[in-house]
Design a protein around this motif. Structure first.
Motif, PDB file in Angstrom:
ATOM      1  N   LEU A 170      -7.539  -0.612  -4.666  1.00 47.64           N
ATOM      2  CA  LEU A 170      -6.541  -0.970  -5.675  1.00 47.64           C
ATOM      3  C   LEU A 170      -5.526   0.148  -5.869  1.00 47.64           C
ATOM      4  N   GLY A 171      -5.993   1.388  -5.923  1.00 49.79           N
ATOM      5  CA  GLY A 171      -5.071   2.509  -6.086  1.00 49.79           C
ATOM      6  C   GLY A 171      -4.110   2.626  -4.918  1.00 49.79           C
ATOM      7  N   TYR A 172      -4.643   2.510  -3.718  1.00 53.84           N
ATOM      8  CA  TYR A 172      -3.801   2.573  -2.516  1.00 53.84           C
ATOM      9  C   TYR A 172      -2.798   1.427  -2.496  1.00 53.84           C
ATOM     10  N   SER A 173      -3.256   0.228  -2.789  1.00 57.50           N
ATOM     11  CA  SER A 173      -2.393  -0.955  -2.727  1.00 57.50           C
ATOM     12  C   SER A 173      -1.276  -0.894  -3.767  1.00 57.50           C
ATOM     13  N   ASN A 174      -1.596  -0.404  -4.965  1.00 54.41           N
ATOM     14  CA  ASN A 174      -0.587  -0.348  -6.012  1.00 54.41           C
ATOM     15  C   ASN A 174       0.557   0.602  -5.644  1.00 54.41           C
ATOM     16  N   ALA A 175       0.217   1.731  -5.031  1.00 54.40           N
ATOM     17  CA  ALA A 175       1.259   2.656  -4.584  1.00 54.40           C
ATOM     18  C   ALA A 175       1.992   2.098  -3.359  1.00 54.40           C
TER      19      ALA A 175
END
Length: 269
Positions: A170-175
């Motif tokens: 989720l963190g990777y995808s949001n950025a």
């Protein structure tokens, strides 16, 4: 028109799906085929994968291809992306579905399995996203769909390592979404609750988890239909069932209550 919006019509578009030999990946492949897409299935189990792509051909009346890939090995990812781009055509949609879990408490967890889980669930997704997005960026058109989990929003006992991988996704995808939007590429994260697939053949050593949650488990065909329907839109997240989004908001607003519920009522492992 923004590049990814051109993909609302999937007829003749190339959709590459990892983890396509079974479960959610298999169902997403069939739903994409129903829209006339050229399905590129990637998985380790080539025999099962060949059956899936054969079904895709029958559904779509179009080409479909199978590639044996272990997403924990970056060189294999790079080779298949270049092979598809050079020999078949431009990848329009990437669905990162490959992944696995294991329900076990952190103190009992085999760290060799934890490392492999991160290589498959997180690093494999990152490598695949990068190699595909480099080509999408040149065309200023593309859609990336990362299958995360509600476990990446609400952690529960016996899901410490798996939740950690999905929080990372989720963190990777949001950025990544913010970085790729100016390039005409959309990034959607899909956060399902438990889905009735063979994922739990490995994840649930007891064999009773799906029975314990009963009707709360999701139908993979319905989830896959919603995922494919989202292609070509600006939607940033798909949370299923939808009430889990509310549960996540309550978890953030009332963390003590959230811990009580996650460790008690919602803990069926």
């Amino acid at each position: 028109m923004v590049g990814y919006k051109e993909l609302k019509n999937l007829q003749g578009r190339i959709v590459l799906i990892t983890g396509a030999s079974s479960g959610m990946g298999e169902q997403i492949a069939y739903q994409a085929a129903k829209k006339g897409a050229i399905v590129i299935g990637c998985a380790r189990r080539i025999e099962k994968l060949e059956e899936v792509v054969a079904t895709c051909r029958r559904i779509s009346g179009n080409d479909a291809y199978a590639f044996q890939v272990d997403v924990s090995i970056p060189n294999q990812i790079e080779r298949v992306v270049e092979k598809v781009e050079s020999s078949i055509g431009p990848i329009d949609v990437l669905v990162n579905d490959a992944g696995f879990g294991l329900m076990k408490e952190a103190l009992d967890f085999d760290m060799a399995i934890a490392e492999r889980m991160f290589r498959v669930n997180v690093l494999g997704l990152m490598y695949m996203s990068k190699y595909v997005a480099l080509h999408m960026a040149e065309r200023r058109r593309g859609a990336i769909i990362n299958i995360a989990s509600i476990a990446g929003k609400i952690a529960t006992p016996k899901a410490s390592v798996y939740s950690a991988t999905k929080f990372a996704v989720l963190g990777y995808s949001n950025a990544l979404r913010l970085e790729l939007k100016p390039l005409g590429i959309s990034v959607l994260t899909v956060n399902p609750g438990p889905v009735r697939t063979d994922f739990f053949d490995i994840a649930d050593e007891s064999g009773h988890y799906l029975d314990s949650i009963g009707a709360l488990s999701l139908n993979p065909e319905i989830v896959a239909e919603k995922v494919v329907k989202s292609i070509g839109t600006s939607r940033r997240e798909l949370n299923l069932p939808e009430y889990m989004q509310l549960a996540h908001h309550l978890y953030e607003l009332c963390p003590r209550l959230g811990d009580y519920l996650a460790g008690g009522i919602f803990n069926k492992k």
